[in-house]
Structures are given as structure tokens and as C-alpha cells.
Design a protein around this motif. Structure first.
Motif, PDB file in Angstrom:
ATOM      1  N   LEU B 108       0.848  -1.193   0.000  1.00  0.00           N
ATOM      2  CA  LEU B 108       0.000   0.000   0.000  1.00  0.00           C
ATOM      3  C   LEU B 108       0.883   1.242   0.000  1.00  0.00           C
ATOM      4  O   LEU B 108       1.789   1.363   0.830  1.00  0.00           O
ATOM      5  N   THR B 111       2.052   4.132   3.024  1.00  0.00           N
ATOM      6  CA  THR B 111       1.720   3.412   4.243  1.00  0.00           C
ATOM      7  C   THR B 111       3.023   2.788   4.720  1.00  0.00           C
ATOM      8  O   THR B 111       3.760   2.246   3.900  1.00  0.00           O
ATOM      9  N   GLU B 115       2.912  -0.974   8.929  1.00  0.00           N
ATOM     10  CA  GLU B 115       1.462  -1.074   8.702  1.00  0.00           C
ATOM     11  C   GLU B 115       1.135  -2.011   7.550  1.00  0.00           C
ATOM     12  O   GLU B 115       0.117  -2.705   7.573  1.00  0.00           O
ATOM     13  N   LEU B 119      -1.213  -5.602   7.879  1.00  0.00           N
ATOM     14  CA  LEU B 119      -2.480  -5.729   7.148  1.00  0.00           C
ATOM     15  C   LEU B 119      -3.159  -7.097   7.291  1.00  0.00           C
ATOM     16  O   LEU B 119      -4.334  -7.167   7.669  1.00  0.00           O
ATOM     17  N   ARG B 131      -0.271  -7.021  17.287  1.00  0.00           N
ATOM     18  CA  ARG B 131      -0.108  -6.884  15.849  1.00  0.00           C
ATOM     19  C   ARG B 131       1.214  -6.220  15.512  1.00  0.00           C
ATOM     20  O   ARG B 131       1.982  -6.717  14.702  1.00  0.00           O
TER      21      ARG B 131
END
Lengths: 403, 238
Positions: B108, B111, B115, B119, B131
Motif C-alpha cells: 500500500l 503506508t 502497517e 495488514l 499486531r
């Protein structure tokens, strides 16, 4: 998950800040227009209500004819009242504070070289009580003057200003037609009505004087009545109607040839008028919201096309149809919601400025603000649905291959 | 999905294609992309899929990746009949068991690397703190510690592909599917990426299926499968 989707939407919107801004302009303007119109409308209603309160909310008017609703024919043929009618009202109906029969005519009032066209009203001392009207100088008619029909008058603030400027008019004389009237009092200024007519542009003379020397008949065109404080005007109204039907010998079942209007009625008429106007303006504003929604749909479709590969990647990674759907739906709702918030701020600011310019109070209406937020979010859902579904239905293989 | 068994004595079948055909269109216009392919991949294998364009290798990959379903024949992944699954069920299977690496990286834009790697964990519903820890660990495993906050635009092609590999392995998938992972890289970066993949295969026992048309890259795999005209032409080992 929702929080992530929300943050993701914010990021997507920020990535195309200019485009997003232009897209939501329609929503911003629509919401701002609705908020401004409704807030100003509320302010105008509040002002009208307050103004009528100043007139005396416990005041009633009795007139021959059938009011503003009925056809004009009855009114034309309806007999005027007589002084005896007013006297009967005062005598027979309890809870009345004051009764003032009145007859008016538009005339020239002359003093030396100055003259002015004004309304001359023949009435009694009850007039200032009913209208709750103070005198700024002098006095109102005394019983002797009323009985014998003396040529004395009380003038309104506008007439005083026009003919005397800063001078004290009490004791001076003015001419109405060819008759000289001695000024015995000046009414305090009341200002404009909500309709913009000048309430102070008048000359009061004793009713008998008016009938004998100006009109040449004994007609009473209307009777002002005020109820005592705390007495319900609608009950008084029914009593008046009952008495007047007897006096005017109206057969049971026949329609009244007179009408009693209380201020509540005028208030509700005016409020209804403002409401209709507000609704109309609101509808126009709603159309611009609709247009704004179409703009959002358009840009969301572009966004879906631009991000086809991203959608493919997300699907390969494990996004289900509903995940993709949610992503784009949340994005369009956030977009519309931001537009709505900007619109609310803009609308309230515009309403505050407009209220000051129009001289009406700023009435904050939380209901319409909530409605605007809900409506813009709804626009986001409705117009975001189609592009979001478009995105969710993409074939991941095709989407991954998209350049 | 029994991690202990992966290193057992008996090689366990992970991917099993039996008589798989894929036909696009109908009647005269029908296009046979695959004609009765039989293929078995066991856990811990590193398989290269080769062949000229139009040979059916991409179609085969899409079917293995549960992005597509066979027209005829059976594809069993971990003993699940993929052809019988709905679109959403396949999405869940991909989310739980598969990792993808693409030729074009497919990160992405604007980003951060962290991050991007997070995803797939978002779709798995992993809570935020865990995460970012997992994603940071995956980035460290591909040698990108310290690059967490860089966006794809600030990374070289090789680094971007390593971020993509981190994104694919962060969920510890049963199989990593790589579609020409070195296609957009120069030879040095290609070798870097291939060493990384080999490393994951040998140390972690990660099963890898890779499409490539470069024999040099295919040489890293333990088995090379050659496609031609929608069928397997040859299988070479070593």
C-alpha cells in the motif's frame, strides 16, 4: 476492526486532500444551507412571537365580517358595530380588563406648513389599556371629553416627530380636515410591527368626536378587548362570540357575521407561515445535499478504479467481500460526515451573522444539527453503497492484474 | 494445520491437484487453460513452477492460491476440497493458511512498512499491540529492522519485496505462494530475495510454491515443474 477501517478511511481521504475537499463541498454547502435557513427561521419565529407579546398577548379584536379566511362578500354586507355593543361587552362579560371600540380613517394631519398622512382613530381611553400603551407626555381622554366629543387628540411618536421635531406638542393644536384639535397627550414609541408597519404613525381622537365630526356616522369598525391577566383568551373569545350572536340576532346554525381574533391566532398564523418558508428553504437545501451525494458517489467510483490493485491484494491476503465493502462504505460515510461537520460549523457561523444582520435572535436548534449529521451520514451510506459493492464484487485475479 | 507433524518422518501432503482442468468460455470459444493437471506438494517443499506465458502456470497458481476454482477435477488443500468452498470461505482459507508474494510487490502506497505487514493481521482480528509486535518481528526476520516507518516510496525494490515477504509470513502460513517474486528486481536483489526464501524454507520448514521463468531462480527450488499448453510437461528434482 471498525477502528482500523475508520483510520484507513481517514488516511485514504487525507491522501487525496484536495479532491476529497472538493468532493464534499456539495455536502458542506447543503448542510450549511439547511442549518442557516432553519436557524434563521427559528430566530424569526421567536422574534415574531415576542413582538406580538408586546402588542399584548391577552388582547382580542372583534370585527364585523368573516375574518381573513372567509369570502369577502359577508364582510362587505356585515353591519358595523355600535358603541352599545362595546358597552354590552364591558357590562356582561366578566374578566375583561378593558374594552375599546374604535373606528379609523386615513387623513392628513396639518400643523402650519407641515402635514402628514396618517391614520386617525376614534376610540376611548380603554385603547391605551387594551394595547398596554404608555404615554410619554400628557394624558389620555377624560370621561367628559369622551362624552361631549371634544376636539382633543393624542398623537403617536412618529406624528409628533414629523410635525414638532423636538418640541413639546402638548397644548398645541393640529388640524384634521378643517377642524382644529388640541393635543393633550403623546403615546410612547412602539416601533415597527413584524410586518414592517409603523405602529406610532397614528392620531387618537375621542370616538364620539370621530363619529360626529369626521365620519358623520355612528359606526364602530372594531372593538378591542383585553382579558385580565391569567384569564384564558379562548374562553373569553367564546363568551364574546356568544354575546355578539345574541346582539346581532344571528339565527342558530347561521354563520357569524363578525369574528373575534386573538393574538394567539395571529401568532400561530405567523408561525405557520415561517414554518412553511423554512420547510421550503430546507427542501431546496436538501436538493443540494442530494447533488453532494452524487458527487461523493462519483469520486468513490473513481477511487475504487484507482485502487483496484489494492483491493486485489487485500482479497488475496484474506479480505472477504464484506471487509472490502465495509472499507469503502466507511470511507464514503466518513467523507460525507466530515462534510456534514464542516457544513454545520459554516451554517452556524452564517446563521449567527445573518441573525445579527436581520435583527433576529440566534436560536440554536440542536435537533437540526443532529438531523444534519444523520442526513449526511445517510448520504454517505446511500451513495457509497454502489461503489463499495462494485469494489467488493471485483474478481481478485483480475484486480491483481490491473495496472 | 498440525505444526508438530510437519517435521514428522512421513511427508505430509499439503496440496493435491487431481485431474484439474480450467476452461474459460464455452462452446467453440472455450479456452482450455489447464488440461487435467495432477500435482502434489508436501509440507516443507520448495517448488518452482515454470513455463512460457500461456502455458497455464498462472492459472494453476491462482487455483492453488484459492483465488480461482477448477472447472473439473479436485483440488484438496490440507484435505479441504477447495472447489466446494464459497468465495468468502476461500477468503478465510487464504487469510488463515496462505501467504502471497507478487511480482509487483503490491504494497500500500504512503503506508509504512510496519502497517503494510500488519495488514493480514488486521483481517485476522489480532489486537493492536500484538499486531505491531508480530509485524516488527516479521520485518526483523527479513532483515529490515529499523525500516518500520519507511513507506514503500522510500525503499528500494529489494527492500519492498522483503516487506512483502514479511507481510506474507507474518501470519505463519502453511504455504507461501510467490508469483515471479524476482521479476522486477536486478540479479543481485533477486539473489537476496531467493536466499531469504530458501532460508525460510530450510530453517522454518515453510512450504513455498514459486512461479518463475528464470532458470537461475528455479534452481533454488527442490523441484521444478514445467508447464506447457495447460499440462505438466516435465518435473525435475534437485
Amino acid at each position: 476492526m471498525w477502528w482500523e477501517t475508520f483510520m484507513l478511511a481517514l488516511r485514504a481521504i487525507r491522501r487525496n486532500a484536495l479532491r476529497s475537499g472538493l468532493t464534499v463541498l456539495g455536502i458542506v454547502i447543503g448542510v450549511a444551507a439547511v442549518i442557516t435557513m432553519v436557524t434563521l427561521g427559528g430566530g424569526a419565529t421567536a422574534k415574531v412571537t415576542k413582538d406580538i407579546g408586546k402588542l399584548g398577548s391577552n388582547m382580542l379584536q372583534v370585527r364585523p365580517g368573516q375574518g381573513f379566511h372567509g369570502p369577502g362578500g359577508a364582510r362587505a354586507s356585515a353591519e358595523p358595530f355600535e358603541v352599545a355593543d362595546a358597552e354590552a361587552l364591558a357590562r356582561e362579560i366578566a374578566d375583561l380588563e378593558a374594552v375599546a371600540p374604535a373606528a379609523s380613517r386615513s387623513m392628513q394631519v396639518i400643523r402650519g406648513n407641515e402635514n402628514r398622512s396618517t391614520t386617525v382613530t376614534g376610540t376611548t381611553d380603554g385603547f391605551v389599556l387594551v394595547r398596554d400603551w404608555d404615554l410619554s407626555a400628557g394624558r389620555i381622554f377624560n370621561p367628559g371629553e369622551l362624552r361631549s366629543g371634544r376636539a382633543v387628540c393624542v398623537i403617536g411618536a412618529t406624528v409628533r416627530e414629523a410635525l414638532f421635531g423636538g418640541l413639546d406638542p402638548v397644548g398645541e393644536t393640529v388640524r384634521l380636515d378643517r377642524i382644529s384639535f388640541k393635543i393633550i397627550g403623546v403615546l410612547a414609541a412602539k416601533g415597527l410591527t413584524s410586518f414592517g408597519t409603523d405602529q406610532d404613525d397614528l392620531v387618537l381622537v375621542p370616538l364620539r368626536t370621530f363619529q360626529r365630526r369626521i365620519a358623520g356616522n355612528t359606526d364602530v369598525q372594531r372593538i378591542y378587548v383585553s382579558a385580565r391577566d391569567g384569564v384564558a383568551t379562548d374562553r373569553v373569545k367564546i363568551e364574546i362570540e356568544h354575546l355578539m350572536r345574541q346582539r346581532r340576532r344571528i339565527a342558530p346554525g347561521a354563520e357569524d357575521d363578525f369574528f373575534v381574533r386573538d393574538m394567539q391566532e395571529i401568532v400561530s398564523t405567523l408561525t405557520a407561515t415561517t414554518r412553511v418558508l423554512t420547510t421550503l428553504l430546507g427542501a431546496v437545501a436538501a436538493v443540494s445535499l442530494l447533488v453532494g451525494g452524487i458527487g461523493i458517489m462519483n469520486i468513490m467510483l473513481v477511487s475504487v478504479t484507482e485502487r483496484t490493485r489494492e483491493i486485489g491484494t487485500r482479497m488475496a491476503i484474506g479480505a472477504m467481500e464484506r471487509d472490502v465493502m465495509r472499507q469503502f462504505l466507511v470511507e464514503s460515510v466518513v467523507l460525507a460526515g466530515l462534510g456534514g461537520i464542516c457544513g454545520i460549523i459554516l451554517g452556524l457561523a452564517a446563521a449567527a451573522v445573518g441573525a445579527r444582520l436581520m435583527g433576529v435572535p440566534f436560536v440554536f436548534n440542536p435537533g437540526i444539527v443532529c438531523l444534519a449529521v444523520a442526513f449526511s451520514a445517510a448520504v454517505g451510506i446511500v451513495f457509497g453503497y454502489f461503489p463499495a459493492r462494485q469494489a467488493a464484487r471485483l474478481d481478485p485475479i483480475e484486480a491483481l492484474r490491473h495496472e | 494445520m498440525n505444526p508438530g507433524a510437519a517435521r514428522g518422518s512421513e511427508p505430509e501432503t499439503l496440496i493435491q491437484l487431481t485431474g484439474v482442468s480450467k476452461i474459460y468460455g464455452t462452446g467453440q470459444a472455450a479456452m482450455h487453460a489447464l488440461r487435467g493437471v495432477d500435482l502434489t506438494v508436501t509440507k516443507g517443499e520448495f517448488v518452482a513452477v515454470m513455463g512460457p506465458s500461456g502455458s497455464g502456470k498462472s492459472t494453476c497458481m491462482n487455483i492453488i492460491g484459492c483465488l480461482d476454482t477448477p472447472t473439473r477435477g479436485s483440488y484438496r488443500f490440507n484435505d479441504i476440497e477447495v472447489g466446494a468452498l464459497s468465495r468468502d470461505q476461500r477468503a478465510i482459507l487464504r487469510r488463515r493458511c496462505l501467504g502471497f508474494v507478487f511480482q509487483g510487490f503490491n504494497l500500500l502506497n504512503r503506508t509504512s512498512a510496519l502497517e503494510n505487514v500488519e495488514l493480514p493481521l488486521i483481517y485476522r482480528g489480532v489486537p493492536m499491540g500484538q499486531r505491531s509486535r508480530q509485524a516488527a518481528a516479521a520485518l526483523a526476520a527479513v532483515g529490515l529492522s529499523g525500516w518500520e516507518n519507511h513507506t514503500p516510496g522510500e525503499l528500494s525494490g529489494g527492500q519492498q519485496q522483503r516487506v512483502a515477504i514479511a507481510r506474507a509470513i507474518v501470519t505463519t502460513p502453511d504455504v507461501l505462494l510467490a508469483d515471479e517474486p524476482t521479476g522486477n528486481l536486478d540479479s543481485e536483489r533477486s539473489l537476496e530475495v531467493m536466499r531469504l526464501l530458501t532460508d525460510f524454507n530450510q530453517r522454518e520448514g515453510l512450504t513455498i510454491v514459486m512461479v518463475t521463468h528464470e532458470p537461475d531462480m528455479a534452481a533454488f527450488a527442490s523441484r521444478q515443474i514445467h508447464f506447457k499448453d495447460g499440462a505438466i510437461e516435465a518435473i525435475r528434482t534437485g
